[in-house]
Design an enzyme around this catalytic site. Structure first.
Site, short mmCIF file in Angstrom:
data_model
loop_
_atom_site.label_atom_id
_atom_site.label_comp_id
_atom_site.label_asym_id
_atom_site.label_seq_id
_atom_site.Cartn_x
_atom_site.Cartn_y
_atom_site.Cartn_z
N ASP A 62 0.80 -1.24 0.00
CA ASP A 62 0.00 0.00 0.00
C ASP A 62 0.83 1.29 0.00
O ASP A 62 1.81 1.39 0.74
CB ASP A 62 -0.87 0.09 1.26
CG ASP A 62 -1.56 -1.21 1.61
OD1 ASP A 62 -1.53 -2.15 0.81
OD2 ASP A 62 -2.13 -1.26 2.71
N1 DQQ Z 1 -2.24 -3.74 3.88
C1 DQQ Z 1 -3.65 -3.82 3.94
C2 DQQ Z 1 -3.98 -2.90 5.05
C3 DQQ Z 1 -2.91 -3.14 6.03
C4 DQQ Z 1 -1.72 -3.31 5.16
C5 DQQ Z 1 -4.29 -3.47 2.64
C6 DQQ Z 1 -0.73 -4.29 5.65
O1 DQQ Z 1 -5.24 -3.13 5.60
O2 DQQ Z 1 -2.73 -2.09 6.95
O3 DQQ Z 1 -3.56 -3.97 1.55
O4 DQQ Z 1 0.34 -4.40 4.76
#
Ligand code: DQQ
Length: 604
Positions: A58
């Site tokens: 992300d």
């Molecule tokens: N990636 C998710 C999120 C989390 C993060 C979404 C963990 O909910 O915080 O891709 O890598």
């Protein structure tokens, strides 16, 4: 421009390609040998954001501060896989959102309140110009427990904000009693309501393991003590768990400037807002345009007759391809809202380990509310155009007849292509069946690029091998629905690679525009970047990003074609294509990126 001879193309489209190319009959019969290596640097992007090596997911905390853009990102410093417990915040800076320099990680899982991972979050610039990062700390083993933490720059005078400190008073928001430990995360950028209180949204599943996907609102006076509102901003029984919420204001319909989301007074009243939710069980980002009221912290979507409040499948998506966990920020430098989104790999984990990296970000996109007041428009930020080098103008005014495939000479695997198509007549449009409405992706599968139609399929074939065995088709197809028309946009990956073990779905969505009122004219922009095909249809009303892994790039060149496989002729009013320069993206002294640039130059 080389016009290929296609007189015999009244039959299936793939046969046309067979005739038009130098391919032998292997096109239809032989199964190519499986490729066991990942193609390494050949699939590495040249101008999409990615760290020099290792895993990225992300985008976190994008911001513009003191003349510098910052992008943080979920990063595993130890390898090319997700590595749950190792997740840090990678940190890169830029002056133009195109060329990036890597700094040390900003947040690492070193404190008792984030010992098992520093997960996603956002940046907020506090009064006085001090940025704050809010992020999810993951504690404990197994599924762990999630809490929300804050961090500040160690030296706010450092123009690059290299070091970040996490106050010992963290977590600022502990796990609520009615939320399972592993379902509470991803705080948004904070904004201030009319009462002068800070607000953030946090994703949670409320009410036990089978609870309701909720977007909770917390308020604070001092950015340290946060209190949860009784009512969530939004809930959905249909979604399971949502992640990475984003709530931002948009200007009047058709106005491309953005609005600052965290200054008192700009977030209420008649201004429309966009609520975006990343739905975990589909790994897709959905949004609704609506009204946010900062007195009660409620969001009321403005539903049209095709959207159902509790059925997120009817919501619009930022991107109908392979992206997730998007995040936007207000770019004060250019008064615009800019969106980033993660495009993961779609080969397999062994490939990622072999090549030593995984995950890219889409190009940063400007986002604004369309003139219709219902949907967003997105467009690559103008700075991307600084990478345009050799320009190729092709097919100006040329008519592409049924079965036509026209080669655009001079661009390959690192390109920016802008085409405007003019449909001569909508008379031949096929009849639309209402049950296609909910599943445009399936429609793209049934009516792929090789299935002849009335008006379309027409569009681009990118990343095409010389023998056409490999190509990715990005195209439109127009249907008649009562006395209106429905435009379908697809990115068909079924022939994108001859490799095994690669995800090659058809992606599809409708383009919400009145093609008749637009005089039968529709635009397509496609950014091609080795393993990324990122397309903007109908002026950015519908976007589709795909990851592709063609085998031919190891030994040969990639080509670009315009095609039409409908019975009605289509005119190419304009087609501009540029070879794109390689951006300086997180180059490290170890030469990893430099080496890949050299091999790219040799290959293309
Ligand atoms: N990636 C998710 C999120 C989390 C993060 C979404 C963990 O909910 O915080 O891709 O890598």
């Amino acid at each position: 421009m080389a016009r290929l001879s296609l007189a015999a193309c009244a039959v299936a489209f793939h046969l046309c390609l067979l005739v038009s190319s130098s391919a032998s009959l292997r096109w239809l019969s032989d199964k190519p040998a499986a490729v066991t290596t990942a193609g390494g640097v050949r699939t590495r992007s040249a101008y999409h954001f990615q760290p020099a090596k290792n895993w990225q997911n992300d985008p976190n905390g994008p911001m513009y501060h003191n003349g510098v853009y910052h992008l943080f990102y979920q990063y595993n410093p130890l390898g090319a896989t997700w590595g749950t417990g190792n997740l840090s915040w990678g940190h890169s800076v830029s002056r133009d959102l195109v060329n990036w320099v890597t700094l040390d990680t900003a947040l690492d899982p070193t404190a008792p309140f984030d010992s098992n991972g520093c997960w996603s979050g956002s940046a907020t610039i506090l009064p006085g110009g001090i940025p704050a990062l809010l992020y999810t700390g993951r504690i404990g083993t197994g599924k762990g427990m999630q809490v929300q933490n804050v961090a500040f720059p160690k030296n706010p005078a450092d123009p690059l904000l290299r070091e970040w400190v996490k106050p010992a008073y963290n977590p600022v928001i502990p796990l609520p009693a009615d939320v399972p430990g592993d379902n509470f995360r991803d705080p948004t950028t904070a904004w201030v309501g009319r009462d002068g209180m800070w607000r953030i949204a946090v994703a949670a599943k409320v009410g036990g393991p089978n609870g309701i996907a909720s977007t909770l609102i917390y308020r604070s006076k001092d950015f340290r003590h946060w209190k949860r509102n009784t009512l969530p901003l939004y809930t959905s029984r249909a979604a399971g768990m949502v992640e990475c919420p984003d709530l931002f204001p948009v200007a009047e319909p058709g106005v491309e400037e953005g609005l600052l989301g965290y200054v008192s007074g700009t977030v209420s009243g008649t201004v429309r807002h966009v609520l975006k939710l990343s739905v975990m069980n589909t790994t897709q980002d959905y949004y609704m345009v609506g009204r946010y009221d900062d007195a009660a912290d409620t969001f009321v979507p403005e539903l049209d007759n095709e959207r159902i409040l509790d059925d997120f499948r009817t919501w619009r998506r930022f991107d109908y391809g392979h992206v997730y966990a998007s995040k936007s920020f207000f770019d004060m430098r250019k008064n615009r809202r800019v969106l980033w989104a993660w495009a993961s790999e779609s080969d397999n984990m062994d490939d990622d380990i072999a090549k030593g990296w995984s995950g890219v970000q889409t190009v940063p996109r400007k986002v604004w509310l369309d003139g219709d007041g219902k949907q967003l428009r997105q467009w690559p930020i103008e700075e991307i155009e600084t990478l345009r080098s050799k320009r190729v103008v092709g097919l100006l005014g040329a008519q592409v007849n049924a079965g036509g495939v026209n080669k655009i000479v001079g661009v390959g695997a690192q390109a920016d292509v802008e085409a405007i198509f003019e449909i001569s007549s909508l008379e031949e449009a096929e009849t639309f069946e209402p049950n296609w409405l909910l599943d445009p992706q399936k429609l793209c599968e049934e009516k792929g690029a090789s299935v002849p139609g009335g008006v379309g399929p027409f569009g681009l074939l990118v990343m095409a091998s010389g023998d056409m065995q490999e190509h990715t088709a990005v195209f439109f197809r127009v249907f008649r629905q009562n006395d209106k028309y429905k435009v379908l946009m697809c990115t068909d990956l079924s022939k994108s690679s001859t490799r095994d073990g690669v995800y090659k779905p058809p992606y599809g969505a409708f383009v919400d525009m009145d093609i008749e009122a637009h005089g039968g004219i529709i635009s397509l922009r496609t950014l091609v970047d080795h393993s990324v095909v990122e397309s903007f249809g109908g002026g950015g009303r519908t976007c589709i990003t795909a990851r592709v892994y063609p085998d031919h790039v190891v030994n040969g060149n990639s080509h670009l074609y315009v095609f039409n496989n409908g019975t009605g002729a289509v005119k190419v009013s304009s087609l501009d294509a540029w070879e794109m320069a390689t951006a300086t993206v997180n180059v490290l002294p170890d030469g990893l990126i430099a080496a890949s640039s050299v091999s790219r130059a040799q290959a293309y």
